[in-house]
Write a protein that holds these residues in place. Structure first.
Motif, PDB file in Angstrom:
ATOM      1  N   LYS A  44       0.837  -1.188   0.000  1.00  0.00           N
ATOM      2  CA  LYS A  44       0.000   0.000   0.000  1.00  0.00           C
ATOM      3  C   LYS A  44       0.881   1.251   0.000  1.00  0.00           C
ATOM      4  N   GLU A  45       0.382   2.279  -0.665  1.00  0.00           N
ATOM      5  CA  GLU A  45       1.145   3.518  -0.745  1.00  0.00           C
ATOM      6  C   GLU A  45       1.430   4.082   0.650  1.00  0.00           C
ATOM      7  N   ALA A  46       0.472   3.932   1.552  1.00  0.00           N
ATOM      8  CA  ALA A  46       0.659   4.440   2.914  1.00  0.00           C
ATOM      9  C   ALA A  46       1.820   3.732   3.610  1.00  0.00           C
ATOM     10  N   ASP A  47       1.980   2.428   3.341  1.00  0.00           N
ATOM     11  CA  ASP A  47       3.075   1.673   3.957  1.00  0.00           C
ATOM     12  C   ASP A  47       4.421   2.083   3.373  1.00  0.00           C
ATOM     13  N   VAL A  48       4.455   2.322   2.061  1.00  0.00           N
ATOM     14  CA  VAL A  48       5.690   2.782   1.424  1.00  0.00           C
ATOM     15  C   VAL A  48       6.084   4.153   1.965  1.00  0.00           C
ATOM     16  N   LEU A  49       5.102   5.029   2.104  1.00  0.00           N
ATOM     17  CA  LEU A  49       5.375   6.363   2.651  1.00  0.00           C
ATOM     18  C   LEU A  49       5.835   6.287   4.097  1.00  0.00           C
ATOM     19  N   ALA A  50       5.316   5.304   4.840  1.00  0.00           N
ATOM     20  CA  ALA A  50       5.722   5.142   6.234  1.00  0.00           C
ATOM     21  C   ALA A  50       7.193   4.746   6.335  1.00  0.00           C
ATOM     22  N   VAL A  51       7.659   3.922   5.390  1.00  0.00           N
ATOM     23  CA  VAL A  51       9.073   3.551   5.376  1.00  0.00           C
ATOM     24  C   VAL A  51       9.929   4.775   5.087  1.00  0.00           C
ATOM     25  N   ARG A  52       9.529   5.562   4.099  1.00  0.00           N
ATOM     26  CA  ARG A  52      10.275   6.782   3.775  1.00  0.00           C
ATOM     27  C   ARG A  52      10.292   7.736   4.972  1.00  0.00           C
ATOM     28  N   ALA A  53       9.158   7.831   5.657  1.00  0.00           N
ATOM     29  CA  ALA A  53       9.078   8.711   6.830  1.00  0.00           C
ATOM     30  C   ALA A  53      10.008   8.226   7.935  1.00  0.00           C
ATOM     31  N   SER A  54      10.142   6.907   8.072  1.00  0.00           N
ATOM     32  CA  SER A  54      11.026   6.365   9.109  1.00  0.00           C
ATOM     33  C   SER A  54      12.475   6.735   8.826  1.00  0.00           C
ATOM     34  N   VAL A  55      12.859   6.739   7.551  1.00  0.00           N
ATOM     35  CA  VAL A  55      14.226   7.136   7.174  1.00  0.00           C
ATOM     36  C   VAL A  55      14.438   8.620   7.453  1.00  0.00           C
ATOM     37  N   ALA A  56      13.441   9.426   7.089  1.00  0.00           N
ATOM     38  CA  ALA A  56      13.544  10.857   7.343  1.00  0.00           C
ATOM     39  C   ALA A  56      13.606  11.153   8.840  1.00  0.00           C
ATOM     40  N   GLY A  57      12.878  10.376   9.623  1.00  0.00           N
ATOM     41  CA  GLY A  57      12.866  10.592  11.067  1.00  0.00           C
ATOM     42  C   GLY A  57      14.130  10.116  11.751  1.00  0.00           C
ATOM     43  N   GLN A  58      14.659   8.973  11.301  1.00  0.00           N
ATOM     44  CA  GLN A  58      15.850   8.405  11.921  1.00  0.00           C
ATOM     45  C   GLN A  58      16.453   7.374  10.957  1.00  0.00           C
ATOM     46  N   PRO A  59      17.446   7.790  10.139  1.00  0.00           N
ATOM     47  CA  PRO A  59      17.999   6.878   9.131  1.00  0.00           C
ATOM     48  C   PRO A  59      18.641   5.625   9.709  1.00  0.00           C
ATOM     49  N   TYR A  60      19.024   5.661  10.994  1.00  0.00           N
ATOM     50  CA  TYR A  60      19.575   4.451  11.619  1.00  0.00           C
ATOM     51  C   TYR A  60      18.485   3.417  11.911  1.00  0.00           C
ATOM     52  N   ALA A  61      17.236   3.838  11.861  1.00  0.00           N
ATOM     53  CA  ALA A  61      16.135   2.942  12.257  1.00  0.00           C
ATOM     54  C   ALA A  61      15.101   2.822  11.153  1.00  0.00           C
ATOM     55  N   MET A  62      15.560   2.686   9.914  1.00  0.00           N
ATOM     56  CA  MET A  62      14.642   2.522   8.783  1.00  0.00           C
ATOM     57  C   MET A  62      13.754   1.299   9.012  1.00  0.00           C
ATOM     58  N   LYS A  63      12.460   1.477   8.874  1.00  0.00           N
ATOM     59  CA  LYS A  63      11.528   0.360   9.019  1.00  0.00           C
ATOM     60  C   LYS A  63      11.664  -0.567   7.821  1.00  0.00           C
ATOM     61  N   LYS A  64      11.613  -1.871   8.085  1.00  0.00           N
ATOM     62  CA  LYS A  64      11.701  -2.871   7.014  1.00  0.00           C
ATOM     63  C   LYS A  64      10.588  -3.895   7.207  1.00  0.00           C
ATOM     64  N   PRO A  65       9.358  -3.503   6.851  1.00  0.00           N
ATOM     65  CA  PRO A  65       8.199  -4.369   7.123  1.00  0.00           C
ATOM     66  C   PRO A  65       8.075  -5.562   6.189  1.00  0.00           C
ATOM     67  N   TRP A  66       8.883  -5.578   5.127  1.00  0.00           N
ATOM     68  CA  TRP A  66       8.785  -6.681   4.152  1.00  0.00           C
ATOM     69  C   TRP A  66      10.145  -7.383   4.073  1.00  0.00           C
ATOM     70  N   PRO A  67      10.404  -8.352   4.943  1.00  0.00           N
ATOM     71  CA  PRO A  67      11.753  -8.934   5.043  1.00  0.00           C
ATOM     72  C   PRO A  67      12.235  -9.640   3.784  1.00  0.00           C
ATOM     73  N   ASN A  68      11.318 -10.130   2.952  1.00  0.00           N
ATOM     74  CA  ASN A  68      11.741 -10.878   1.764  1.00  0.00           C
ATOM     75  C   ASN A  68      11.385 -10.159   0.460  1.00  0.00           C
ATOM     76  N   ALA A  69      11.151  -8.866   0.533  1.00  0.00           N
ATOM     77  CA  ALA A  69      10.757  -8.106  -0.654  1.00  0.00           C
ATOM     78  C   ALA A  69      11.942  -7.910  -1.599  1.00  0.00           C
ATOM     79  N   SER A  70      11.626  -7.673  -2.863  1.00  0.00           N
ATOM     80  CA  SER A  70      12.656  -7.454  -3.881  1.00  0.00           C
ATOM     81  C   SER A  70      12.511  -6.061  -4.480  1.00  0.00           C
ATOM     82  N   LEU A  71      13.625  -5.546  -4.965  1.00  0.00           N
ATOM     83  CA  LEU A  71      13.605  -4.295  -5.722  1.00  0.00           C
ATOM     84  C   LEU A  71      13.438  -4.675  -7.188  1.00  0.00           C
ATOM     85  N   SER A  72      12.341  -4.291  -7.788  1.00  0.00           N
ATOM     86  CA  SER A  72      11.937  -4.828  -9.082  1.00  0.00           C
ATOM     87  C   SER A  72      12.562  -4.092 -10.264  1.00  0.00           C
ATOM     88  N   ILE A  73      12.478  -4.730 -11.419  1.00  0.00           N
ATOM     89  CA  ILE A  73      12.936  -4.140 -12.666  1.00  0.00           C
ATOM     90  C   ILE A  73      12.157  -2.860 -12.970  1.00  0.00           C
TER      91      ILE A  73
END
Length: 350
Positions: free
Chosen positions: A91-120
């Motif tokens: 969901k777009e909200a979940d993707v934005l939440a990950v970006r927000a976590s990096v902006a808030g604290q780059p040492y604590a980036m949220k990774k809610p999808w442990p087996n996700a891939s970066l696609s073509i």
């Protein structure tokens, strides 16, 4: 020029390496930041971007205050692309939440999808964007977080870009699994080595990032195994609560088999496997502290203990169970942690 990476915890080697590149104006078009999870690779990548694009008027770059530095910190700069793995169905909200976590604290980036891939698709979109001129003709930077998560197709597409990179475009790839990245990609990047952080470095970071009791800070720093991300996660989980469960496991081990079983089943019901694994890892350090007390004098033991505030409790345990087999206990706990890693049910492991 000052070293532009003084905001980063530890990592003296990486700071010096990148600082010299800026000072001598000899930047590579691509870097691979490799090291354990949570040691500052993403934070360094963002500081690298700030140093490239900072528009502050002073000598210190990045200034951290200009509009460019602020927009990069927010992942909202027109000349910055930040790519990370997520499912196509995310969901777009979940993707934005990950970006927000990096902006808030780059040492604590949220990774809610442990087996996700970066696609073509993500790399194709990047390639299209790179075909356009950068905003105001300035430098631009592409950060690919956890580059090992790229699919084979995405990796090959990125490789073609790296072979002929656009002018004024810089790439930073981060990974904690460099062995999962194609050698041809690695060969086109300058390597940046990131080490695990020392307990003192993590403690200093926690004093800056979190409002916590000093005892909790020191203990968390020792439990974090060199990772600031893990340290911040431990604070969210409540270190003291996990430590209380750790002591209860030791007490349950000396009860009758039926009582121990009831406790194990109840603990597995209340906590998820990540918390249980953390408790067992903490227990290893607790037993290590016991060995320190057994083999060193009081002052030496206290200086090296993780659970300095439990000195009296551990000492009483040693006195009450003088023939305790520490080696066997440690082996059993290590085996249990490995079983949880292999997805054995925590109730059975306990």
């Amino acid at each position: 020029m000052n070293n532009p990476f003084n905001k980063i915890l530890g990592q003296a080697h990486a700071k010096a390496f990148l600082g010299r590149a800026f000072e001598n104006n000899r930047l590579s078009h691509a870097y691979l930041f490799a090291g354990a999870d949570g040691v500052g690779k993403t934070a360094m990548a963002l500081e690298f971007a700030k140093a490239l694009l900072c528009s502050g008027s002073g000598d210190e770059k990045p200034c951290q205050h200009c509009v460019d530095c602020r927009h990069i910190a927010e992942l909202n700069h027109q000349n910055l692309a930040f790519l990370f793995a997520h499912p196509k169905s995310a969901k777009e909200a979940d993707v934005l939440a990950v970006r927000a976590s990096v902006a808030g604290q780059p040492y604590a980036m949220k990774k809610p999808w442990p087996n996700a891939s970066l696609s073509i698709d993500a790399v194709r979109a990047l390639k299209r964007d790179l075909g356009l001129k950068s905003h105001q003709g300035r430098n631009r930077i592409i950060i690919i977080n956890d580059a090992h998560s790229m699919t084979a197709e995405a990796t090959n597409a990125l490789l073609k870009i790296l072979e002929e990179p656009p002018d004024k475009t810089y790439f930073v790839l981060t990974t904690d699994r460099p062995d999962h990245i194609l050698p041809t990609v690695i060969s086109r990047c300058q390597p940046g080595r990131f080490n695990k952080l020392g307990a003192a470095e993590i403690a200093n970071g926690l004093r800056t990032f979190a409002q916590q009791d000093e005892t909790v800070i020191r203990q968390t720093a020792r439990l974090a195994n060199g990772s600031m991300r893990r340290a911040l996660g431990l604070l969210e989980e409540d270190v003291l609560a996990l430590n209380a469960e750790m002591v209860e496991i030791m007490r349950a081990a000396f009860k009758t088999p039926s009582q121990s079983t009831v406790y194990a089943v109840e603990l597995a019901r209340r906590l998820d496997k990540i918390a249980i694994q953390q408790i067992l890892e903490n227990l290893l350090l607790w037993l290590r502290d016991a060995l320190l007390i057994l083999n060193l004098n009081d002052e030496q033991a206290r200086a090296q203990m993780t659970y300095e505030n439990q000195y009296e409790t551990i000492s009483k345990f040693i006195a009450r169970v003088p023939h305790f087999d520490f080696d066997r206990a440690i082996r059993q706990i290590e085996t249990s942690i490995g079983m949880i890693d292999r997805y054995v049910q925590p109730s059975l492991v306990l």
